[in-house]
Design a protein around this motif. Structure first.
Motif, PDB file in Angstrom:
ATOM      1  N   ALA A 178       0.844  -1.191   0.000  1.00 39.39           N
ATOM      2  CA  ALA A 178       0.000   0.000   0.000  1.00 39.39           C
ATOM      3  C   ALA A 178       0.883   1.247   0.000  1.00 39.39           C
ATOM      4  O   ALA A 178       1.827   1.339   0.787  1.00 39.39           O
ATOM      5  CB  ALA A 178      -0.905   0.007   1.221  1.00 39.39           C
ATOM      6  N   ARG A 186      -1.744   1.132  11.109  1.00 45.28           N
ATOM      7  CA  ARG A 186      -3.026   1.136  10.397  1.00 45.28           C
ATOM      8  C   ARG A 186      -3.000   0.149   9.230  1.00 45.28           C
ATOM      9  O   ARG A 186      -3.984  -0.551   8.965  1.00 45.28           O
ATOM     10  CB  ARG A 186      -3.368   2.538   9.899  1.00 45.28           C
ATOM     11  N   TYR A 187      -1.881   0.081   8.539  1.00 48.33           N
ATOM     12  CA  TYR A 187      -1.735  -0.867   7.430  1.00 48.33           C
ATOM     13  C   TYR A 187      -1.982  -2.300   7.916  1.00 48.33           C
ATOM     14  O   TYR A 187      -2.732  -3.061   7.302  1.00 48.33           O
ATOM     15  CB  TYR A 187      -0.334  -0.710   6.826  1.00 48.33           C
ATOM     16  N   SER A 245      -3.518  -3.251  10.799  1.00 42.91           N
ATOM     17  CA  SER A 245      -4.876  -3.431  11.337  1.00 42.91           C
ATOM     18  C   SER A 245      -5.913  -3.488  10.219  1.00 42.91           C
ATOM     19  O   SER A 245      -6.895  -4.224  10.329  1.00 42.91           O
ATOM     20  CB  SER A 245      -5.221  -2.354  12.365  1.00 42.91           C
ATOM     21  N   ASP A 246      -5.698  -2.751   9.140  1.00 43.06           N
ATOM     22  CA  ASP A 246      -6.602  -2.861   7.987  1.00 43.06           C
ATOM     23  C   ASP A 246      -6.541  -4.263   7.401  1.00 43.06           C
ATOM     24  O   ASP A 246      -7.568  -4.845   7.045  1.00 43.06           O
ATOM     25  CB  ASP A 246      -6.243  -1.839   6.908  1.00 43.06           C
ATOM     26  N   TRP A 247      -5.340  -4.832   7.324  1.00 40.32           N
ATOM     27  CA  TRP A 247      -5.191  -6.197   6.821  1.00 40.32           C
ATOM     28  C   TRP A 247      -5.904  -7.184   7.739  1.00 40.32           C
ATOM     29  O   TRP A 247      -6.606  -8.078   7.275  1.00 40.32           O
ATOM     30  CB  TRP A 247      -3.707  -6.560   6.712  1.00 40.32           C
ATOM     31  N   GLY A 249      -8.358  -6.537   9.723  1.00 41.24           N
ATOM     32  CA  GLY A 249      -9.791  -6.275   9.778  1.00 41.24           C
ATOM     33  C   GLY A 249     -10.262  -5.784  11.144  1.00 41.24           C
ATOM     34  O   GLY A 249     -11.458  -5.621  11.366  1.00 41.24           O
ATOM     35  N   ASP A 250      -9.320  -5.536  12.059  1.00 44.01           N
ATOM     36  CA  ASP A 250      -9.685  -5.112  13.409  1.00 44.01           C
ATOM     37  C   ASP A 250      -8.469  -4.472  14.057  1.00 44.01           C
ATOM     38  O   ASP A 250      -7.453  -5.142  14.250  1.00 44.01           O
ATOM     39  CB  ASP A 250     -10.152  -6.323  14.216  1.00 44.01           C
ATOM     40  N   ALA A 251      -8.574  -3.199  14.401  1.00 40.15           N
ATOM     41  CA  ALA A 251      -7.441  -2.508  15.032  1.00 40.15           C
ATOM     42  C   ALA A 251      -7.068  -3.159  16.357  1.00 40.15           C
ATOM     43  O   ALA A 251      -5.901  -3.171  16.742  1.00 40.15           O
ATOM     44  CB  ALA A 251      -7.777  -1.033  15.243  1.00 40.15           C
TER      45      ALA A 251
END
Length: 139
Positions: free
Chosen positions: A15, A65-66, A68-70, A72-74
Motif C-alpha cells: 500500500a 493502520r496498514y 490493522s486494515d489487513w 480487519g480489526d485494530a
C-alpha cells in the motif's frame, strides 16, 4: 482475516500512502509534537536534514493502520514495534511524499492464534522503518 487462512510466507498487498505537509500539521496538533523540523524548511536544513521530515511516530502509526486494515480489526494488533532508520522528507508541494508499506507473515502461533507480520517500509527507495514487526491475534 482468520487464523486458519494465514500461512508463513503469505504477503500482504503493498500500500502506498501519501504524506503531505498538511498531514504533518494535523499530526502535530493531535500529538502535541510541534518540533520545528516537521514544519520549517530553514530550520530542518540547518540541522542537516534534507528538508522538513515526517514525524517518525506518524510513519509508524501509518504502519500500524496498514496491519490493522489487513487484520480487519485494530484491536487485533497486540504488539507492534519499529526502529526509525531514515527520515521521510516531505516536499512543500501538492504531491507530498509516498511511503510504501508491504508485509509478510513470518511466524504463526497456533496456541495463541497469533501471526507475526514483518513490514518493509520504504520512501524514496530508502528503508524508513527497520525491524518493523507486528503480532496480530486472529479469530
Amino acid at each position: 482475516m482468520k487464523f486458519d487462512q494465514v500461512s508463513v510466507g503469505d504477503e500482504l498487498a503493498a500500500a502506498d500512502v501519501t504524506v503531505t505537509r498538511a498531514d504533518l500539521i494535523r499530526y502535530a496538533g493531535a500529538s502535541g509534537d510541534f518540533n520545528v523540523i516537521h514544519w520549517n524548511e530553514r530550520v530542518a536544513t540547518s540541522v542537516g536534514l534534507p528538508g522538513v521530515i515526517a514525524h517518525g511516530m506518524y510513519t509508524m502509526a501509518l504502519g500500524g493502520r496498514y496491519v490493522s486494515d489487513w487484520a480487519g480489526d485494530a484491536g487485533a494488533v497486540v504488539q507492534y514495534g519499529v526502529r526509525f532508520t531514515n527520515p521521510v522528507p516531505v516536499p512543500d508541494d501538492d504531491n507530498g511524499a509516498t511511503v510504501t508499506y508491504s508485509g509478510k507473515v513470518t511466524a504463526t502461533d497456533e496456541v495463541a492464534r497469533t501471526v507475526t507480520v514483518t513490514l518493509t517500509v520504504l520512501s524514496g527507495g530508502q528503508k524508513v522503518l527497520g525491524k518493523a514487526i507486528a503480532v496480530v491475534r486472529l479469530p
